[in-house]
Design a protein around this motif. Structure first.
Motif, PDB file in Angstrom:
ATOM      1  N   LYS A   4       0.861  -1.186   0.000  1.00 33.53           N
ATOM      2  CA  LYS A   4       0.000   0.000   0.000  1.00 33.53           C
ATOM      3  C   LYS A   4       0.901   1.240   0.000  1.00 33.53           C
ATOM      4  O   LYS A   4       1.292   1.750   1.043  1.00 33.53           O
ATOM      5  N   GLY A   5       1.224   1.680  -1.208  1.00 33.66           N
ATOM      6  CA  GLY A   5       2.192   2.753  -1.400  1.00 33.66           C
ATOM      7  C   GLY A   5       1.888   4.041  -0.663  1.00 33.66           C
ATOM      8  O   GLY A   5       2.765   4.630  -0.041  1.00 33.66           O
ATOM      9  N   LEU A   6       0.648   4.493  -0.715  1.00 36.04           N
ATOM     10  CA  LEU A   6       0.296   5.754  -0.067  1.00 36.04           C
ATOM     11  C   LEU A   6       0.422   5.646   1.451  1.00 36.04           C
ATOM     12  O   LEU A   6       0.949   6.559   2.096  1.00 36.04           O
ATOM     13  N   ALA A   7      -0.016   4.529   2.017  1.00 39.82           N
ATOM     14  CA  ALA A   7       0.091   4.335   3.466  1.00 39.82           C
ATOM     15  C   ALA A   7       1.551   4.267   3.884  1.00 39.82           C
ATOM     16  O   ALA A   7       1.953   4.876   4.887  1.00 39.82           O
ATOM     17  N   VAL A   8       2.369   3.561   3.110  1.00 36.99           N
ATOM     18  CA  VAL A   8       3.808   3.468   3.403  1.00 36.99           C
ATOM     19  C   VAL A   8       4.438   4.851   3.274  1.00 36.99           C
ATOM     20  O   VAL A   8       5.229   5.276   4.116  1.00 36.99           O
ATOM     21  N   GLY A   9       4.060   5.574   2.225  1.00 34.29           N
ATOM     22  CA  GLY A   9       4.595   6.926   2.019  1.00 34.29           C
ATOM     23  C   GLY A   9       4.230   7.865   3.158  1.00 34.29           C
ATOM     24  O   GLY A   9       5.068   8.649   3.624  1.00 34.29           O
ATOM     25  N   ASN A  10       2.986   7.780   3.615  1.00 37.78           N
ATOM     26  CA  ASN A  10       2.562   8.607   4.751  1.00 37.78           C
ATOM     27  C   ASN A  10       3.358   8.261   6.003  1.00 37.78           C
ATOM     28  O   ASN A  10       3.717   9.146   6.783  1.00 37.78           O
ATOM     29  N   THR A  11       3.642   6.981   6.190  1.00 36.85           N
ATOM     30  CA  THR A  11       4.432   6.561   7.347  1.00 36.85           C
ATOM     31  C   THR A  11       5.847   7.103   7.252  1.00 36.85           C
ATOM     32  O   THR A  11       6.388   7.615   8.238  1.00 36.85           O
ATOM     33  N   ILE A  12       6.455   6.995   6.082  1.00 34.38           N
ATOM     34  CA  ILE A  12       7.820   7.510   5.890  1.00 34.38           C
ATOM     35  C   ILE A  12       7.850   9.007   6.182  1.00 34.38           C
ATOM     36  O   ILE A  12       8.729   9.490   6.907  1.00 34.38           O
ATOM     37  N   LYS A  13       6.885   9.732   5.641  1.00 35.47           N
ATOM     38  CA  LYS A  13       6.827  11.184   5.863  1.00 35.47           C
ATOM     39  C   LYS A  13       6.627  11.510   7.342  1.00 35.47           C
ATOM     40  O   LYS A  13       7.292  12.390   7.891  1.00 35.47           O
ATOM     41  N   SER A  14       5.726  10.791   7.989  1.00 39.91           N
ATOM     42  CA  SER A  14       5.470  11.023   9.418  1.00 39.91           C
ATOM     43  C   SER A  14       6.715  10.751  10.256  1.00 39.91           C
ATOM     44  O   SER A  14       7.036  11.526  11.161  1.00 39.91           O
ATOM     45  N   LEU A  15       7.387   9.653   9.972  1.00 39.74           N
ATOM     46  CA  LEU A  15       8.619   9.333  10.709  1.00 39.74           C
ATOM     47  C   LEU A  15       9.676  10.403  10.476  1.00 39.74           C
ATOM     48  O   LEU A  15      10.363  10.826  11.404  1.00 39.74           O
ATOM     49  N   ARG A  16       9.802  10.831   9.227  1.00 41.77           N
ATOM     50  CA  ARG A  16      10.801  11.851   8.886  1.00 41.77           C
ATOM     51  C   ARG A  16      10.519  13.144   9.643  1.00 41.77           C
ATOM     52  O   ARG A  16      11.419  13.730  10.253  1.00 41.77           O
ATOM     53  N   ILE A  17       9.278  13.562   9.656  1.00 43.97           N
ATOM     54  CA  ILE A  17       8.907  14.799  10.345  1.00 43.97           C
ATOM     55  C   ILE A  17       9.082  14.649  11.852  1.00 43.97           C
ATOM     56  O   ILE A  17       9.616  15.538  12.515  1.00 43.97           O
ATOM     57  N   LYS A  18       8.630  13.520  12.391  1.00 43.87           N
ATOM     58  CA  LYS A  18       8.736  13.263  13.831  1.00 43.87           C
ATOM     59  C   LYS A  18      10.198  13.312  14.295  1.00 43.87           C
ATOM     60  O   LYS A  18      10.495  13.782  15.382  1.00 43.87           O
ATOM     61  N   VAL A  23      13.878  16.516   3.916  1.00 40.54           N
ATOM     62  CA  VAL A  23      13.884  15.635   2.749  1.00 40.54           C
ATOM     63  C   VAL A  23      15.302  15.436   2.237  1.00 40.54           C
ATOM     64  O   VAL A  23      15.709  14.306   1.936  1.00 40.54           O
ATOM     65  N   PHE A  24      16.073  16.522   2.136  1.00 35.65           N
ATOM     66  CA  PHE A  24      17.427  16.378   1.606  1.00 35.65           C
ATOM     67  C   PHE A  24      18.302  15.515   2.519  1.00 35.65           C
ATOM     68  O   PHE A  24      19.173  14.790   2.039  1.00 35.65           O
ATOM     69  N   GLU A  25      18.057  15.554   3.834  1.00 33.99           N
ATOM     70  CA  GLU A  25      18.815  14.713   4.757  1.00 33.99           C
ATOM     71  C   GLU A  25      18.468  13.236   4.573  1.00 33.99           C
ATOM     72  O   GLU A  25      19.354  12.384   4.556  1.00 33.99           O
ATOM     73  N   LEU A  26      17.168  12.949   4.466  1.00 33.05           N
ATOM     74  CA  LEU A  26      16.749  11.566   4.259  1.00 33.05           C
ATOM     75  C   LEU A  26      17.294  11.041   2.932  1.00 33.05           C
ATOM     76  O   LEU A  26      17.779   9.911   2.853  1.00 33.05           O
ATOM     77  N   VAL A  37      12.539  10.596  -2.724  1.00 33.94           N
ATOM     78  CA  VAL A  37      11.913  10.671  -1.400  1.00 33.94           C
ATOM     79  C   VAL A  37      10.482  11.173  -1.550  1.00 33.94           C
ATOM     80  O   VAL A  37       9.546  10.589  -0.995  1.00 33.94           O
ATOM     81  N   TYR A  38      10.292  12.254  -2.315  1.00 38.89           N
ATOM     82  CA  TYR A  38       8.941  12.791  -2.530  1.00 38.89           C
ATOM     83  C   TYR A  38       8.033  11.747  -3.179  1.00 38.89           C
ATOM     84  O   TYR A  38       6.869  11.610  -2.801  1.00 38.89           O
ATOM     85  N   GLN A  39       8.559  11.004  -4.163  1.00 36.30           N
ATOM     86  CA  GLN A  39       7.763   9.979  -4.828  1.00 36.30           C
ATOM     87  C   GLN A  39       7.366   8.872  -3.854  1.00 36.30           C
ATOM     88  O   GLN A  39       6.233   8.383  -3.885  1.00 36.30           O
ATOM     89  N   LEU A  40       8.287   8.476  -2.977  1.00 39.69           N
ATOM     90  CA  LEU A  40       7.962   7.465  -1.963  1.00 39.69           C
ATOM     91  C   LEU A  40       6.885   7.978  -1.026  1.00 39.69           C
ATOM     92  O   LEU A  40       5.929   7.272  -0.716  1.00 39.69           O
ATOM     93  N   GLU A  41       7.046   9.216  -0.563  1.00 42.13           N
ATOM     94  CA  GLU A  41       6.092   9.798   0.373  1.00 42.13           C
ATOM     95  C   GLU A  41       4.709   9.983  -0.258  1.00 42.13           C
ATOM     96  O   GLU A  41       3.696   9.920   0.436  1.00 42.13           O
ATOM     97  N   GLU A  42       4.661  10.200  -1.557  1.00 40.57           N
ATOM     98  CA  GLU A  42       3.385  10.348  -2.263  1.00 40.57           C
ATOM     99  C   GLU A  42       2.774   8.992  -2.616  1.00 40.57           C
ATOM    100  O   GLU A  42       1.639   8.927  -3.068  1.00 40.57           O
ATOM    101  N   GLY A  43       3.554   7.938  -2.445  1.00 42.20           N
ATOM    102  CA  GLY A  43       3.080   6.603  -2.767  1.00 42.20           C
ATOM    103  C   GLY A  43       3.133   6.270  -4.240  1.00 42.20           C
ATOM    104  O   GLY A  43       2.571   5.266  -4.679  1.00 42.20           O
ATOM    105  N   SER A  44       3.819   7.096  -5.015  1.00 44.38           N
ATOM    106  CA  SER A  44       3.868   6.875  -6.465  1.00 44.38           C
ATOM    107  C   SER A  44       5.070   6.042  -6.901  1.00 44.38           C
ATOM    108  O   SER A  44       5.237   5.791  -8.082  1.00 44.38           O
TER     109      SER A  44
END
Length: 105
Positions: A4-18, A23-26, A37-44
């Motif tokens: 589930k790309g979008l759910a995984v992407g949301n998790t990656i983004k949430s972890l990164r922000i938390k 983005v450039f560091e990740l 990174v943006y594509q992963l976070e968008e689930g695309s």
């Protein structure tokens, strides 16, 4: 099991922000581009196992967290709250709201 790309992407983004990781560091830590990174976070964009391991290291977490896989016997907080009797649920809700009000001030 379905990816589930979008759910995984949301998790990656949430972890990164938390973890206060930009983005450039990740991207640097995981050895990928910022656009990846943006594509992963968008689930695309799906990730390889190799990238999953690099993200685990970069975000200091485990694969289950990134992929949103729960332990078989793990029950979510929402599921547990649904099991409470209404009076206890009401009391906990009031306590939670008071706690949140205290933190916001």
């Amino acid at each position: 099991m379905e990816y589930k790309g979008l759910a995984v992407g949301n998790t990656i983004k949430s972890l990164r922000i938390k973890k206060n990781v930009f983005v450039f560091e990740l991207a640097y830590r995981a050895k990928i581009s910022q656009s990846h990174v943006y594509q992963l976070e968008e689930g695309s964009n799906k990730m390889s196992i190799d990238l999953l391991y690099r993200l685990m290291d970069a975000l200091d977490t485990d694969a289950n967290t990134i992929l949103g896989i729960k332990e078989k016997d793990e029950v979510s907080v929402d599921e547990r709250l649904k099991e409470l009797n209404p009076k206890i649920k009401e009391t906990l809700t009031e306590l939670f709201l008071k706690t949140i009000d205290g933190v916001e001030k």
